[in-house]
Write an enzyme that holds these catalytic residues in place. Structure first.
Site, PDB file in Angstrom:
ATOM      1  CG  ASP A 190     -19.548  49.337  74.084  1.00  0.00           C
ATOM      2  OD1 ASP A 190     -19.508  48.228  74.681  1.00  0.00           O
ATOM      3  OD2 ASP A 190     -19.613  49.406  72.934  1.00  0.00           O
ATOM      4  CD  GLU A 241     -16.373  46.099  76.195  1.00  0.00           C
ATOM      5  OE1 GLU A 241     -16.702  44.924  76.204  1.00  0.00           O
ATOM      6  OE2 GLU A 241     -16.713  47.048  75.666  1.00  0.00           O
TER       7      GLU A 241
END
Length: 535
Positions: free
Chosen positions: A235, A272
């Site tokens: 993330d 990401e």
């Protein structure tokens, strides 16, 4: 002249979503054994909280996911990405309080290990969200860091107001990653402020501190070796360091990858990095793959506008471009392979941070099916967001794009109830159990496309070259692998498109419509439908 084969010949013609009913007895058949294509696989993103409730508390859990592994295997899924499962004070769990635990709402560590083992029995990999850009303000590290004399103080980023103002770092413009514009936060009775890119409840970790790095590497080792997951979705990978320290960011992820590979040589790392290609490229050295945001947005805008366009998720404008999305895909692969020859391009339509595909396309099911057809015929390793295969809807705020999966309209069906659905209800979306009985459903559209892709080396590994069909409302491209070719054609429009056999491609091997009654003097491609042809 286009020639057509009867449906029952030695060539397997798959008709995706034709208008016929499937006998209920067929549902009991054993799952079809498909070739293993990992990491060039179809991955399924799950928000555990919304997936399947096994104990009636209204919240999805590990045992519920385990009971649905046969469903995912039959759908053709080869890997599962789990949104965060660690203990956290929020429903979304992107603010971790214990990197070595699982959230008690979801179950126990033993139950999670059973889920991983059962997934592996079905040749399904498990990739878990690893949130290491920041932790929760409730994490013991940050609580200890409130003491300026604690060793944990340096686990986070601190500065006084004078330094922050002098460097112009007090506020920033919001980006696609964060709506937060006030990123320096006060602690009562202290002059120093702490940095939190996303929200004051998520303080950023300080990776200039070697102890922080070792803490995170040990976390990765635990999940890979002790628990047995196959990799991580990382993330907010772009924000380990601020943008002006981009080279430090790239170097960190290269080091991270090297460390994880020392624990599991086959580890899978997908990042990401919410940015354009130029920004993403240097990150590829530290990852197996990166989510291709601009490609996703280009596919959706192409479908929405009914013509081939080039678009960016960071801009409101788009332009007509006959080469896209294939041109965009190929450009990205060239860039990524320049720094990482083993890179796998990660494709998708939308995920848990974006309005759902159906809602983006104004709840037009034909266009949503077309978007799926494009995604699953493109090169790369496609990701599906749970519920896409049944046409679930959802618009921000975030809770409404993470609504419960619709298994059935019946009570006691494992439906989660932690939130009252606003968009995906039995009135707006046909539940899975009903769709499974109807071969013309969205579910069967996805399932047939996935199965075709899994069985085909060309569709899994092949390159793609744009095919000019002299019509912006037609998207054509040739997939090639080991000397074999397939021509993919998508009709983006509401009009029937009539064409002769392009370049000698005359044998249909897959269609999303029924070809049985097609005329013999050419191909009529119905609105929003697709066909794959061989020579």
């Amino acid at each position: 002249m286009m020639k057509y084969l009867p449906l029952f010949t030695t060539l397997a013609l798959i008709v995706v979503g034709c208008n016929q009913k499937k006998p209920e007895a067929d549902m009991a058949e054993a799952p079809e054994k498909l070739p293993v294509r990992w990491p060039h696989a179809v991955t399924y993103e799950i928000f555990v909280q919304s997936f399947y409730d096994s104990n009636g508390d209204g919240i999805g859990d590990f045992e519920g996911m385990t009971t649905k592994l046969d469903y995912l295997q039959d759908l053709g899924i080869e890997a599962i990405w789990l949104m965060p499962i660690n203990p956290s004070p929020t429903y979304h769990k992107y603010d971790v309080t214990d990197y070595y635990g699982v959230h008690p709402d979801y179950g126990t560590m033993d139950q999670f290990k059973v889920f991983v083992a059962e997934a592996h029995k079905r040749d399904i990999k498990v990739v878990m969200d690893m949130v290491i850009n920041h932790c929760s303000s409730e994490h013991p590290w940050f609580k200890a860091a409130q003491d300026p004399n604690s060793k944990y103080r340096d686990y986070f980023v601190w500065a006084d107001m004078e330094e922050i103002e002098a460097e112009g770092k007090l506020e920033k413009e919001a980006t696609g990653d964060s709506d937060n514009t006030h990123q320096w936060n006060e602690v009562e009775d202290q002059e120093e402020l702490y940095y939190a890119f996303f929200w004051s409840g998520m303080p950023d970790l300080n990776y200039d501190n070697p102890e922080v790095r070792e803490e995170v590497y040990n976390v990765g080792k635990f999940w890979l070796q002790d628990v047995g997951v196959d990799g991580f979705r990382l993330d907010a990978a772009k924000h380990i360091y601020p943008d002006y320290r981009a080279e430090d960011n790239h170097a960190f992820w290269a080091e991270f990858k090297q460390k994880m590979e020392s624990y599991n040589p086959d580890v899978y790392l997908v990042g990401e990095v919410w940015a354009d290609l130029d920004t993403q490229q240097p990150f590829a050295v530290g990852f197996t793959g990166l989510f291709n945001f601009d490609l996703a947005f280009t596919v959706l805008e192409t479908v929405k506008n009914e013509q081939v366009v080039s678009a960016s998720i960071h801009e409101s404008a788009w332009k007509v471009d006959q080469g896209s999305p294939i041109g965009m895909y190929n450009e990205s692969m060239e860039a990524f392979h320049a720094v990482n020859p083993e890179f796998v391009n990660t494709t998708f339509l939308t995920n848990h941070d974006q309005n759902r595909t159906m809602s983006f396309l104004d709840n037009d099911e034909q266009k949503a099916r077309l978007a799926a057809s494009i995604l699953l015929t493109l090169p790369g390793a496609p990701y599906l967001y749970y519920g896409e295969e049944i046409g679930m809807r959802g618009m921000k705020p975030d809770e409404q794009i993470r609504e419960p999966f619709l298994w059935s309209a019946e009570a006691d069906s494992g439906q989660t109830t932690w939130i009252e659905a606003e968009y995906s209800t039995p009135e707006s979306v046909i539940p899975l159990d009903e769709q499974m009985k109807d071969s013309s459903s969205m579910y069967h559209h996805y399932r047939n496309l996935i199965h075709f892709r899994r069985k085909s080396e060309i569709m899994t590994y092949g390159t793609a070259e744009p095919k000019d069909l002299s019509d912006d409302e037609l998207m054509g491209f040739i997939r090639r692998h080991n000397g074999k070719e397939l021509l993919v054609i998508h009709n983006l429009s509401a009009d029937v498109k009539r064409m002769a056999a392009p370049g000698g491609f005359i044998r249909p091997v897959l269609s999303t419509f029924d070809l049985k009654d097609e005329p013999k003097d050419g191909l009529d491609l119905p609105p929003y439908q697709s066909v794959i042809l061989s020579k």
